[in-house]
Design a protein around this motif. Structure first.
Motif, short mmCIF file in Angstrom:
data_model
loop_
_atom_site.label_atom_id
_atom_site.label_comp_id
_atom_site.label_asym_id
_atom_site.label_seq_id
_atom_site.Cartn_x
_atom_site.Cartn_y
_atom_site.Cartn_z
N LEU A 63 0.83 -1.21 0.00
CA LEU A 63 0.00 0.00 0.00
C LEU A 63 0.86 1.26 0.00
O LEU A 63 1.77 1.39 0.82
CB LEU A 63 -0.92 0.02 1.22
CG LEU A 63 -2.03 -1.04 1.25
CD1 LEU A 63 -2.90 -0.86 2.48
CD2 LEU A 63 -2.89 -0.98 -0.01
N PRO A 64 0.58 2.21 -0.87
CA PRO A 64 1.39 3.44 -0.97
C PRO A 64 0.93 4.51 0.02
O PRO A 64 0.48 5.59 -0.37
CB PRO A 64 1.15 3.87 -2.41
CG PRO A 64 -0.25 3.42 -2.71
CD PRO A 64 -0.44 2.13 -1.94
N LEU A 65 1.06 4.23 1.31
CA LEU A 65 0.68 5.19 2.34
C LEU A 65 1.89 5.51 3.20
O LEU A 65 2.61 4.60 3.62
CB LEU A 65 -0.45 4.63 3.22
CG LEU A 65 -1.79 4.37 2.54
CD1 LEU A 65 -2.75 3.73 3.52
CD2 LEU A 65 -2.37 5.66 2.00
N CYS A 66 2.10 6.79 3.51
CA CYS A 66 3.21 7.19 4.37
C CYS A 66 2.78 7.12 5.83
O CYS A 66 1.68 6.72 6.15
CB CYS A 66 3.69 8.59 4.01
SG CYS A 66 2.48 9.87 4.40
N THR A 94 3.17 -0.78 6.35
CA THR A 94 2.63 0.09 5.31
C THR A 94 3.53 1.30 5.00
O THR A 94 3.89 1.53 3.84
CB THR A 94 1.21 0.56 5.68
OG1 THR A 94 0.40 -0.58 5.90
CG2 THR A 94 0.61 1.40 4.58
N PRO A 95 3.91 2.12 5.99
CA PRO A 95 4.73 3.29 5.65
C PRO A 95 6.17 2.95 5.31
O PRO A 95 6.84 3.72 4.61
CB PRO A 95 4.66 4.15 6.92
CG PRO A 95 4.44 3.17 8.02
CD PRO A 95 3.57 2.09 7.42
N GLU A 96 6.69 1.82 5.81
CA GLU A 96 8.08 1.47 5.53
C GLU A 96 8.27 1.00 4.10
O GLU A 96 9.40 1.01 3.59
CB GLU A 96 8.56 0.39 6.49
CG GLU A 96 8.80 0.88 7.91
CD GLU A 96 9.47 -0.16 8.79
OE1 GLU A 96 10.01 0.22 9.83
OE2 GLU A 96 9.45 -1.35 8.42
N ILE A 237 9.32 12.05 7.17
CA ILE A 237 9.68 11.95 5.76
C ILE A 237 8.98 10.72 5.20
O ILE A 237 8.88 9.69 5.86
CB ILE A 237 11.20 11.85 5.55
CG1 ILE A 237 11.54 11.92 4.07
CG2 ILE A 237 11.76 10.57 6.18
CD1 ILE A 237 13.02 12.09 3.78
N CYS A 238 8.45 10.83 3.99
CA CYS A 238 7.75 9.71 3.38
C CYS A 238 8.76 8.73 2.78
O CYS A 238 9.91 9.08 2.51
CB CYS A 238 6.80 10.20 2.30
SG CYS A 238 5.29 10.94 2.95
N ALA A 239 8.30 7.50 2.58
CA ALA A 239 9.18 6.45 2.08
C ALA A 239 9.77 6.82 0.73
O ALA A 239 10.97 6.64 0.47
CB ALA A 239 8.42 5.12 1.99
N THR A 240 8.94 7.34 -0.17
CA THR A 240 9.42 7.70 -1.50
C THR A 240 10.44 8.83 -1.43
O THR A 240 11.47 8.82 -2.11
CB THR A 240 8.24 8.09 -2.40
OG1 THR A 240 7.33 6.99 -2.47
CG2 THR A 240 8.71 8.45 -3.79
N ALA A 241 10.15 9.85 -0.60
CA ALA A 241 11.06 10.99 -0.49
C ALA A 241 12.37 10.62 0.18
O ALA A 241 13.40 11.26 -0.06
CB ALA A 241 10.38 12.11 0.28
N SER A 242 12.35 9.58 1.04
CA SER A 242 13.58 9.18 1.73
C SER A 242 14.56 8.48 0.80
O SER A 242 15.76 8.43 1.09
CB SER A 242 13.24 8.27 2.91
OG SER A 242 12.79 7.00 2.46
N THR A 243 14.08 7.95 -0.31
CA THR A 243 14.94 7.14 -1.19
C THR A 243 16.05 7.96 -1.85
O THR A 243 17.22 7.57 -1.80
CB THR A 243 14.08 6.42 -2.25
OG1 THR A 243 13.04 5.70 -1.59
CG2 THR A 243 14.93 5.46 -3.06
N PRO A 244 15.75 9.09 -2.51
CA PRO A 244 16.86 9.86 -3.09
C PRO A 244 17.82 10.41 -2.04
O PRO A 244 19.02 10.56 -2.32
CB PRO A 244 16.15 11.00 -3.84
CG PRO A 244 14.77 11.05 -3.29
CD PRO A 244 14.45 9.66 -2.88
N ILE A 245 17.32 10.70 -0.84
CA ILE A 245 18.21 11.14 0.23
C ILE A 245 19.16 10.02 0.61
O ILE A 245 20.37 10.23 0.80
CB ILE A 245 17.39 11.60 1.45
CG1 ILE A 245 16.53 12.82 1.09
CG2 ILE A 245 18.31 11.94 2.62
CD1 ILE A 245 15.61 13.27 2.20
#
Length: 374
Positions: A63-66, A94-96, A237-245
């Motif tokens: 599920l794409p939920l932060c 879910t958020p991870e 921070i959301c999972a998607t936003a944490s990836t480029p960081i």
């Protein structure tokens, strides 16, 4: 005065980032209320000490939920009969992880880290939920107490109404409208007060913690991962936003294990989440939630570093264009909508502070003071 302005400014920035995901989570929660049968939830996520935890952890991974968006959905599951362990597992897995963050991880990182992220999310959720249900076994009477009545207009009790017959009672549009009324009325009303308290605390931390410290002294090893925990747990921070960081950290010399700790802990915990969880699950369950996330994240981080060392692989991220970021007008519109929806519940919450002792037991989480374990 300057510090106060900075705290409010940071809180506003956090709200801008979180608002679209919160709205999406509220929508998911409303649709779950109408389309996910309470009897099904009570049967699969309310009964069974460990099977319910396994199902909830597995259900939450794609599920794409932060960490903020998952709260309304989890609150709905809780109300429909999910036990504390299953709710805890859902709140972690879910958020991870999520389909969106997995795809971004594959684009910016490498296959090993892409696979490690959902596996670590599932295992940590399974452990936390199992521990919670071990010390607080689900009671069958709680599941049977779930509201089985029609979620649209209460036209039947859900007991003597055959599902095949009731399916024809309401159109799809009627069900969606009912879900939206619940989502933006009762559901967000239950969570708004806790969320804004946590948002101000998160703004305080963001204002006092310099950004450059996040990437300092993180060359690898247990100390770096513990330091990453200290940064990641309170920050939003959301999972998607944490990836480029995380990809940028790896390019600067941060170990892949420490980056994994950041990607697991950051999306799953923040002050807004913690404050809501205390109201939703109780202090002890929230403590289990945080402890399991922290311990499993560090263990998986150490294991991931060992895998890279054993295979002789250098963790180099192919950093390109980050995934599509939401445009500012969308963030602003979502934040203003959240504020508008929060006026009434926040007024009721503040009013309640001055009218204590009236016999009410509402905790502000929608659980009427009885959902959290002691």
């Amino acid at each position: 005065m300057h510090l106060l302005y900075e705290i409010l400014a940071e809180s506003w920035e956090l709200l801008l980032d979180a608002a679209p995901y919160i709205l999406f989570g509220i929508l998911v929660g409303g649709l779950l209320k109408v389309f996910l049968s309470p009897a099904y939830v009570a049967r699969h996520l309310g009964q069974g000490r460990y099977s319910s935890v396994f199902k909830a952890a597995l259900f939450g991974v794609p599920l794409p939920l932060c960490s903020c968006g998952v709260l309304p959905a989890a609150a709905t599951l809780k109300k429909q009969g999910a036990n504390n362990g299953a709710t805890t597992a859902f709140l972690i897995s879910t958020p991870e992880s999520g389909i969106d963050s997995i795809s971004v991880s594959y684009a910016l990182l490498d296959p090993i880290m892409t696979a490690a992220r959902p596996v670590a999310a599932f295992v940590s959720a399974l452990i936390a939920g199992s521990i919670e249900n071990t010390f607080n076994p689900p009671r069958p009477q709680l599941a049977m107490a779930a509201d089985l009545s029609c979620a649209v207009d209460g036209c039947c009790s859900g007991v003597d109404c055959p599902p095949a017959e009731h399916a024809n009672h309401h159109t799809l549009l009627e069900k969606i409208r009912a879900g939206m009324r619940y989502a933006f009325g009762e559901l967000w009303g239950d969570l708004a007060g806790w969320f804004f308290i946590g948002l101000l605390l998160a703004g305080l931390i963001s204002a006092l913690v310099p950004d450059d410290l996040i990437t300092a002294y993180l060359g690898g090893g247990l100390a770096a991962m513990l330091l990453m925990l200290a940064f990641g747990i309170p920050l939003y921070i959301c999972a998607t936003a944490s990836t480029p960081i995380a990809a940028a950290m790896i390019l600067k010399g941060v170990s892949p294990g420490a980056a994994l700790v950041f990607m697991l802990v950051g999306p799953a915990t923040n002050m807004a989440t913690i404050s809501v969880l205390v109201g939703l699950l109780g202090r002890r369950a929230t403590g289990v939630y945080l402890a399991c996330i922290a311990i499993t994240a560090v263990l998986f981080g150490l294991a991931l570093d060992a895998i890279y060392a054993t295979l002789g692989i250098s963790a180099k991220a192919m950093v390109g264009q980050a995934g599509e970021l939401l445009p500012y007008p969308v963030q602003l519109a979502a934040a203003l909508l959240i504020l508008a929806l929060s006026i009434k519940p926040m007024y009721r919450m503040i009013q309640g502070w001055f009218t204590k002792g009236a016999g009410g037991s509402d905790s502000g989480c929608g659980c009427d003071g009885g959902c959290g374990s002691k």
